[in-house]
Design a protein around this motif. Structure first.
Motif, PDB file in Angstrom:
ATOM      1  N   ALA A   1       0.831  -1.209   0.000  1.00  0.00           N
ATOM      2  CA  ALA A   1       0.000   0.000   0.000  1.00  0.00           C
ATOM      3  C   ALA A   1       0.869   1.264   0.000  1.00  0.00           C
ATOM      4  O   ALA A   1       2.022   1.237   0.440  1.00  0.00           O
TER       5      ALA A   1
ATOM      6  N   HIS B   1      -7.593  -3.566   7.205  1.00  0.00           N
ATOM      7  CA  HIS B   1      -7.864  -2.223   7.727  1.00  0.00           C
ATOM      8  C   HIS B   1      -6.907  -1.885   8.867  1.00  0.00           C
ATOM      9  O   HIS B   1      -6.389  -0.759   8.943  1.00  0.00           O
TER      10      HIS B   1
ATOM     11  N   TRP C   1      -3.334  -1.057   6.875  1.00  0.00           N
ATOM     12  CA  TRP C   1      -3.118   0.192   6.152  1.00  0.00           C
ATOM     13  C   TRP C   1      -3.550   1.408   6.951  1.00  0.00           C
ATOM     14  O   TRP C   1      -3.045   2.519   6.726  1.00  0.00           O
ATOM     15  N   ALA C   2      -4.455   1.236   7.920  1.00  0.00           N
ATOM     16  CA  ALA C   2      -4.886   2.347   8.770  1.00  0.00           C
ATOM     17  C   ALA C   2      -4.285   2.221  10.167  1.00  0.00           C
ATOM     18  O   ALA C   2      -4.942   2.523  11.164  1.00  0.00           O
TER      19      ALA C   2
ATOM     20  N   GLU D   1     -16.096  -2.428  -2.818  1.00  0.00           N
ATOM     21  CA  GLU D   1     -15.142  -1.341  -2.635  1.00  0.00           C
ATOM     22  C   GLU D   1     -15.771   0.017  -2.923  1.00  0.00           C
ATOM     23  O   GLU D   1     -15.470   1.010  -2.263  1.00  0.00           O
TER      24      GLU D   1
ATOM     25  N   TRP E   1     -11.218   3.471   0.765  1.00  0.00           N
ATOM     26  CA  TRP E   1      -9.952   2.837   0.400  1.00  0.00           C
ATOM     27  C   TRP E   1     -10.148   2.015  -0.864  1.00  0.00           C
ATOM     28  O   TRP E   1     -11.252   1.536  -1.141  1.00  0.00           O
TER      29      TRP E   1
ATOM     30  N   ALA F   1     -11.004  11.543  -1.350  1.00  0.00           N
ATOM     31  CA  ALA F   1     -11.229  10.105  -1.477  1.00  0.00           C
ATOM     32  C   ALA F   1     -12.542   9.780  -2.177  1.00  0.00           C
ATOM     33  O   ALA F   1     -12.876   8.609  -2.328  1.00  0.00           O
TER      34      ALA F   1
ATOM     35  N   GLU G   1      -0.189   7.715   6.307  1.00  0.00           N
ATOM     36  CA  GLU G   1      -1.387   8.406   5.820  1.00  0.00           C
ATOM     37  C   GLU G   1      -1.110   9.520   4.822  1.00  0.00           C
ATOM     38  O   GLU G   1      -1.830   9.622   3.805  1.00  0.00           O
TER      39      GLU G   1
ATOM     40  N   GLN H   1      -0.724   8.005   1.507  1.00  0.00           N
ATOM     41  CA  GLN H   1      -1.996   7.449   1.070  1.00  0.00           C
ATOM     42  C   GLN H   1      -2.917   8.551   0.552  1.00  0.00           C
ATOM     43  O   GLN H   1      -3.590   8.391  -0.473  1.00  0.00           O
TER      44      GLN H   1
ATOM     45  N   HIS I   1      -4.581   9.113  -3.365  1.00  0.00           N
ATOM     46  CA  HIS I   1      -5.956   9.439  -3.749  1.00  0.00           C
ATOM     47  C   HIS I   1      -5.973  10.571  -4.767  1.00  0.00           C
ATOM     48  O   HIS I   1      -6.699  10.532  -5.775  1.00  0.00           O
TER      49      HIS I   1
END
Length: 539
Positions: free
Chosen positions: A45, A89, A92-93, A154, A163, A412, A442, A445, A449
């Motif tokens: 990721a 989850h 990645w979070a 998704e 995500w 997002a 984050e 990430q 987006h």
């Protein structure tokens, strides 16, 4: 019954019989594939993958889970999906517990428990997907229904922080162009198709079947066509972008990430923003637009029409003359309603709240009615998608720049940015404050987006954040400039960029979520077919 269909069903029966016969413990068959899948998703990721090579693991990330599903009962398949989704989850979070502790003042234990609950809620979507795949797919039909149903999950399954598996490919410039067909979920579809074909090969070998090459061959052709399409579209928009007019924009980054588990209070950085802005204008001359990030000005009356007078502590314009777009907490004096907003101070000194955030984050920005009664009101949602017209002074014949502004995690939501472009935006500006997320994955990430929002909308994107990553992203998805994450409160950086003003519309602007809708119809058809097949068997 056709011979090949009978062979597939017999194979499925043999796999299921082996799984029921013991030998391998339940936890190994149900939990381990989900955990391995989650590990592969996490390390590929954005923010976790160190370079593009590691991101390639996303192509096989779902292989362990897809290979395991045919050997499980539907209920156990749902449990395996729950494990995979929950663990994914949590991976990645991983920044989520720290965020909730710093922002809400919760103890680490409460923050971790809340993060686990959110992860389980996310895992429920994976659980439903795994159940659907198990009920609708014989082992040799995975490569179509599995990716289609995953796209549906998704795209539409509720999530606090949306995500997509496709985000892993934000650095692959040609491949990322496929997002123009329907967002990063198009890439998710291809990823799962590859994993499903590999799972089919393994399942066929396991039951002694000869490998059918038609499916892999078709997939290779599709991938080659996808790369050719991506290269052609990227080249086209690089040419169009080179022909479009440019504007001079400077984004000031004067904050720093928060660390630790203690509750934090956002510092008042107004003076630092004013000084850095005045300095960059003295060095580089006047800009078409200056940008401060989300909530750079802590409080602003929603009905404000001009700046504070000279010498006032809250005055915005000190030592610079260019138009200023900045984030602020707008408050209605009478009702005390609040908005997470963006305001424009033009060159003549006129001030107005020009945009208010529409997609609010659960807990920190909005609460359901019962939550409002217990904890009080949060922010009000905005209602207008109209772009902000910013005059281009001193340019012969130049008209106002139409800037589509969106705040924080509105990046997002592909449909939201698409609506901004449909309203006439020529350039996109994202105001954000990622300092609460700490020194984590984050910010990268969040940047990923925005790469896809640029490709979908075919607009340049300027991202202004308090602590990084501020960036200029071209309409072809290339991160042309970026500022690093600020770890020290003494760090002040400025992104001086020249984005292009584009008016041409790409494929996503016309088709929207047609790809995801097609996947939904395919999934529905597969479920109806499975129901009919099971009814025919008397089950």
């Amino acid at each position: 019954m056709p011979a090949n269909e009978k062979e597939e069903r017999d194979g499925a029966g043999r796999i299921d019989a082996r799984s029921r016969g013991g030998g391998t413990s339940t936890w190994l068959r149900v939990i381990l594939p989900g955990v391995v899948t989650a590990l592969l998703v996490t390390i590929s990721a954005p923010g976790s993958a160190h370079g593009r090579t590691q991101a390639l693991l996303s192509w096989i990330a779902l292989l362990p889970l897809l290979a395991a599903l045919p050997a499980l009962t539907p209920r156990r398949a749902a449990l395996a999906g729950l494990v995979a989704g929950t663990a994914t989850h949590l991976g990645w979070a991983a920044w989520l517990p720290g965020l909730m502790a710093r922002f809400s003042g919760w103890s680490p234990v409460v923050a971790v428990l809340a993060a686990i609950l959110l992860a389980v809620a996310h895992g429920a979507g994976w659980s439903l997907w795994s159940f659907v795949v198990r009920r609708t797919c014989p082992p040799l039909h995975l490569a179509l229904v599995a990716p289609a149903s995953f796209v549906v999950m998704e795209r539409w399954f509720p999530s606090v922080f949306p995500w997509s598996l496709g985000l892993a490919h934000y650095q692959f410039r040609d491949l990322a162009q496929l997002a123009e067909l329907g967002g990063p979920c198009v890439l998710s579809f291809l990823e799962i198709s590859v994993a499903a074909v590999l799972a089919q090969a393994w399942l066929a070998w396991r039951v002694g079947h000869r490998l059918a090459w038609r499916g892999p061959a078709i997939l290779v052709v599709v991938l080659a066509a996808a790369l050719a399409f991506g290269h052609a579209r990227r080249t086209r928009f690089e040419v169009l972008r080179g022909q479009a007019p440019s504007v001079r924009i400077a984004a000031v980054q004067a904050g720093a990430v928060f660390t630790g588990w203690q509750a934090q209070t956002a510092p008042d950085l107004l003076d630092r923003y004013r000084q850095a802005t005045a300095e960059i204008e003295r060095e580089a001359g006047r800009f078409d637009l200056l940008i401060w990030p989300e909530k750079a000005s802590p409080i602003l009356r929603k009905d404000a029409v001009h700046d504070y007078p000279p010498g006032h502590a809250r005055r915005l314009r000190v030592g610079f003359a260019s138009p200023l777009l900045f984030g602020a907490e707008a408050i209605a004096p009478g009702t005390r309603d609040r908005w997470n907003a963006a305001a424009l101070l033009d060159a003549e000194g006129h001030l107005r709240v020009a945009y208010a955030k529409m997609h609010l984050i659960l807990w920190s920005e909005w609460l359901p009615r019962w939550g409002v009664r217990l904890f009080g009101r949060r922010y009000q949602p905005g209602t207008s998608l109209a772009p902000i017209a910013i005059p281009l002074d001193g340019r012969p014949g130049a008209q106002a720049m139409q800037a589509g502004v969106f705040i924080c995690f509105e990046s997002a939501f592909p449909g939201h940015v698409r609506a901004l472009v449909a309203s006439g935006a020529e350039v996109l500006i994202n105001l954000s404050d990622d300092s609460w997320f700490g020194d984590s994955a984050e910010p990268e990430q969040h940047l990923a987006h925005l790469v896809f929002r640029a490709i979908e909308s075919r607009r340049d994107v300027v991202r202004s954040t308090g602590s990084g990553i501020s960036a200029l992203i071209s309409a072809s998805g290339e991160v042309e400039q970026r500022l690093p994450v600020s770890h020290s409160g003494a760090t002040v950086a400025v992104l001086a960029a020249e984005p292009r003003l584009l008016r041409v519309h790409g494929i996503y602007a016309r088709l929207g979520d047609a790809f995801a809708l097609a996947c939904a119809m395919l999934t529905a058809a597969a479920m109806l077919a499975a129901r009919g097949r099971n009814s025919g068997r008397g089950t």
